[in-house]
Every structure is written in C-alpha cells, then in structure tokens.
Design a protein around this motif. Structure first.
Motif, short mmCIF file in Angstrom:
data_model
loop_
_atom_site.label_atom_id
_atom_site.label_comp_id
_atom_site.label_asym_id
_atom_site.label_seq_id
_atom_site.Cartn_x
_atom_site.Cartn_y
_atom_site.Cartn_z
N SER A 36 0.84 -1.20 0.00
CA SER A 36 0.00 0.00 0.00
C SER A 36 0.87 1.24 0.00
O SER A 36 2.01 1.22 0.49
CB SER A 36 -0.89 0.00 1.24
N PRO A 37 0.35 2.36 -0.51
CA PRO A 37 1.10 3.61 -0.46
C PRO A 37 1.51 3.96 0.96
O PRO A 37 0.73 3.79 1.90
CB PRO A 37 0.13 4.65 -1.03
N GLY A 38 2.75 4.40 1.13
CA GLY A 38 3.27 4.76 2.44
C GLY A 38 3.80 3.59 3.24
O GLY A 38 4.39 3.79 4.30
N GLU A 39 3.59 2.40 2.76
CA GLU A 39 4.02 1.21 3.48
C GLU A 39 5.49 0.93 3.23
O GLU A 39 5.99 1.04 2.13
CB GLU A 39 3.18 0.01 3.02
N GLY A 40 6.19 0.54 4.29
CA GLY A 40 7.57 0.12 4.17
C GLY A 40 7.63 -1.39 4.06
O GLY A 40 6.75 -2.10 4.56
N PHE A 41 8.64 -1.90 3.39
CA PHE A 41 8.87 -3.33 3.29
C PHE A 41 10.34 -3.58 3.08
O PHE A 41 11.10 -2.66 2.75
CB PHE A 41 8.02 -3.98 2.19
N SER A 42 10.78 -4.81 3.27
CA SER A 42 12.17 -5.19 3.05
C SER A 42 12.24 -6.38 2.13
O SER A 42 11.31 -7.18 2.06
CB SER A 42 12.85 -5.55 4.37
N VAL A 43 13.36 -6.48 1.43
CA VAL A 43 13.66 -7.65 0.61
C VAL A 43 14.88 -8.32 1.23
O VAL A 43 15.91 -7.67 1.43
CB VAL A 43 13.94 -7.26 -0.86
N ARG A 44 14.74 -9.60 1.56
CA ARG A 44 15.86 -10.36 2.13
C ARG A 44 16.68 -10.91 0.97
O ARG A 44 16.16 -11.64 0.14
CB ARG A 44 15.36 -11.50 3.01
N VAL A 45 17.94 -10.52 0.92
CA VAL A 45 18.83 -11.01 -0.13
C VAL A 45 19.83 -11.96 0.49
O VAL A 45 20.28 -11.75 1.62
CB VAL A 45 19.54 -9.85 -0.86
N PRO A 46 20.18 -13.01 -0.22
CA PRO A 46 21.11 -14.00 0.33
C PRO A 46 22.54 -13.48 0.29
O PRO A 46 22.86 -12.53 -0.41
CB PRO A 46 20.94 -15.19 -0.61
N GLY A 47 23.37 -14.14 1.05
CA GLY A 47 24.78 -13.84 0.95
C GLY A 47 25.42 -13.45 2.25
O GLY A 47 24.76 -13.14 3.23
N ASP A 48 26.73 -13.46 2.19
CA ASP A 48 27.56 -13.14 3.33
C ASP A 48 28.39 -11.92 2.97
O ASP A 48 29.23 -11.99 2.08
CB ASP A 48 28.45 -14.34 3.64
N PRO A 49 28.18 -10.77 3.65
CA PRO A 49 28.93 -9.58 3.30
C PRO A 49 30.44 -9.74 3.44
O PRO A 49 31.20 -9.00 2.86
CB PRO A 49 28.40 -8.51 4.25
N SER A 50 30.91 -10.73 4.21
CA SER A 50 32.35 -10.93 4.36
C SER A 50 32.98 -11.48 3.08
O SER A 50 34.19 -11.47 2.95
CB SER A 50 32.64 -11.86 5.54
N GLY A 51 32.17 -11.93 2.13
CA GLY A 51 32.69 -12.43 0.85
C GLY A 51 33.06 -11.31 -0.11
O GLY A 51 33.51 -11.57 -1.22
N GLY A 52 32.88 -10.06 0.30
CA GLY A 52 33.25 -8.94 -0.54
C GLY A 52 32.15 -8.48 -1.49
O GLY A 52 32.32 -7.51 -2.22
N TYR A 53 31.02 -9.15 -1.47
CA TYR A 53 29.91 -8.76 -2.34
C TYR A 53 28.94 -7.86 -1.58
O TYR A 53 28.84 -7.93 -0.37
CB TYR A 53 29.13 -9.99 -2.83
N ARG A 54 28.23 -7.02 -2.31
CA ARG A 54 27.17 -6.22 -1.74
C ARG A 54 26.02 -6.17 -2.74
O ARG A 54 26.20 -6.47 -3.91
CB ARG A 54 27.65 -4.81 -1.37
N TRP A 55 24.86 -5.82 -2.25
CA TRP A 55 23.66 -5.72 -3.09
C TRP A 55 23.35 -4.25 -3.33
O TRP A 55 23.39 -3.45 -2.40
CB TRP A 55 22.47 -6.40 -2.42
N ILE A 56 23.04 -3.91 -4.58
CA ILE A 56 22.69 -2.55 -4.94
C ILE A 56 21.40 -2.56 -5.76
O ILE A 56 21.03 -3.58 -6.33
CB ILE A 56 23.80 -1.85 -5.75
N VAL A 57 20.72 -1.43 -5.81
CA VAL A 57 19.59 -1.25 -6.73
C VAL A 57 20.22 -0.94 -8.09
O VAL A 57 21.00 0.01 -8.22
CB VAL A 57 18.66 -0.11 -6.28
N ALA A 58 19.92 -1.77 -9.08
CA ALA A 58 20.58 -1.68 -10.38
C ALA A 58 19.70 -0.99 -11.41
O ALA A 58 18.50 -0.78 -11.21
CB ALA A 58 20.95 -3.09 -10.86
N GLU A 59 20.33 -0.66 -12.52
CA GLU A 59 19.62 -0.09 -13.67
C GLU A 59 18.81 -1.19 -14.34
O GLU A 59 19.27 -2.32 -14.38
CB GLU A 59 20.62 0.50 -14.67
N PRO A 60 17.66 -0.89 -14.90
CA PRO A 60 16.97 0.38 -14.80
C PRO A 60 16.39 0.55 -13.40
O PRO A 60 15.83 -0.37 -12.82
CB PRO A 60 15.87 0.28 -15.84
N ARG A 61 16.54 1.72 -12.86
CA ARG A 61 16.08 2.03 -11.51
C ARG A 61 14.54 2.05 -11.45
O ARG A 61 13.90 2.37 -12.44
CB ARG A 61 16.60 3.38 -11.07
N PRO A 62 13.97 1.73 -10.28
CA PRO A 62 12.51 1.82 -10.14
C PRO A 62 12.03 3.26 -10.27
O PRO A 62 12.79 4.20 -10.00
CB PRO A 62 12.24 1.27 -8.75
#
Length: 128
Positions: A36-62
């Motif tokens: 719904s409008p104004g509602e917050g939510f999260s997306v759980r992404v897999p992975g271990d940040p110690s592996g040197g990877y990170r998650w970003i919002v990619a192109e095309p952007r929302p």
C-alpha cells in the motif's frame, strides 16, 4: 490476581500489534510484491557480506514516484541463522507499478552485471 491477568492481556496485545505493524519482508522468490502507499517493506537477499559482495539497486532504476530505497540493515549479534541475510528496505511512495532490480556485485561499477559471481534479482512492485 485481576492485575496479573490484565498485565498478561496487555503484553499479548502489544505483541500482536507489533507483529502486525512490522514491515513485511519478502524473499528472492517473491517476484511479485504488492504493498500500500506509504508502506515500508524489506527484501531479504542472500549472501555473506564478508565475501566482498554487496547488493545494490541496479539499472533500470525503479520509478521514484512509486518506490524509493529506504536503506538496508544486516542482522547483528553473531552469525545469522540459515536462510537470513541482508535486508534491503524500501518505501512505497504512491500507487503505481514499477520494476525493482537488485544486483550482487563486488566493484559495482559499469559492467558490474558481468562480474564473476554477480547475481541479479528482479521484482515487480505494485503499489495500490
């Protein structure tokens, strides 16, 4: 005795309200997200940040009129339980539909999608 019963009822009520008002968490397999409008939510992404990877919002952007990033957080307090990972937070701005593409990368610059180990997740977000 009545005071104890009332206290127990209030604690139970607070617990239920807290769970109902907490932002919803979606997983990688939840490719269709409706909020719904104004509602917050999260997306759980897999992975271990110690592996040197990170998650970003990619192109095309929302579409920013429909969805905006609200940050991310990592569960702390020791190693995360199996099936958890990083939570990326978003906020539904107003009614509409947009695509959300998340990319796991190391350098996360131009051509990041072609990096070895890169991974992308795609979601269709409907706000209404």
């Amino acid at each position: 005795m009545t005071a104890v019963a009332v206290a127990a009822l209030l604690i139970a009520l607070h617990s239920v309200v807290s769970q109902l008002s907490a932002p919803e968490v979606f997983d990688a397999r939840d490719t269709e997200i409706s909020v719904s409008p104004g509602e917050g939510f999260s997306v759980r992404v897999p992975g271990d940040p110690s592996g040197g990877y990170r998650w970003i919002v990619a192109e095309p952007r929302p579409d920013p009129a429909v969805l905006r990033a609200a940050g991310g957080r990592v569960r702390t307090g020791g190693p995360p339980p199996a099936g958890t990972g990083r939570l990326l937070a978003f906020e539904a701005v107003r009614a509409g539909r947009t695509d959300l593409r998340l990319l796991r990368c190391r350098r996360c610059g131009p051509g990041a999608a072609d990096e070895q180990g890169a991974r992308s997740l795609n979601f269709r977000v409907t706000v209404g």
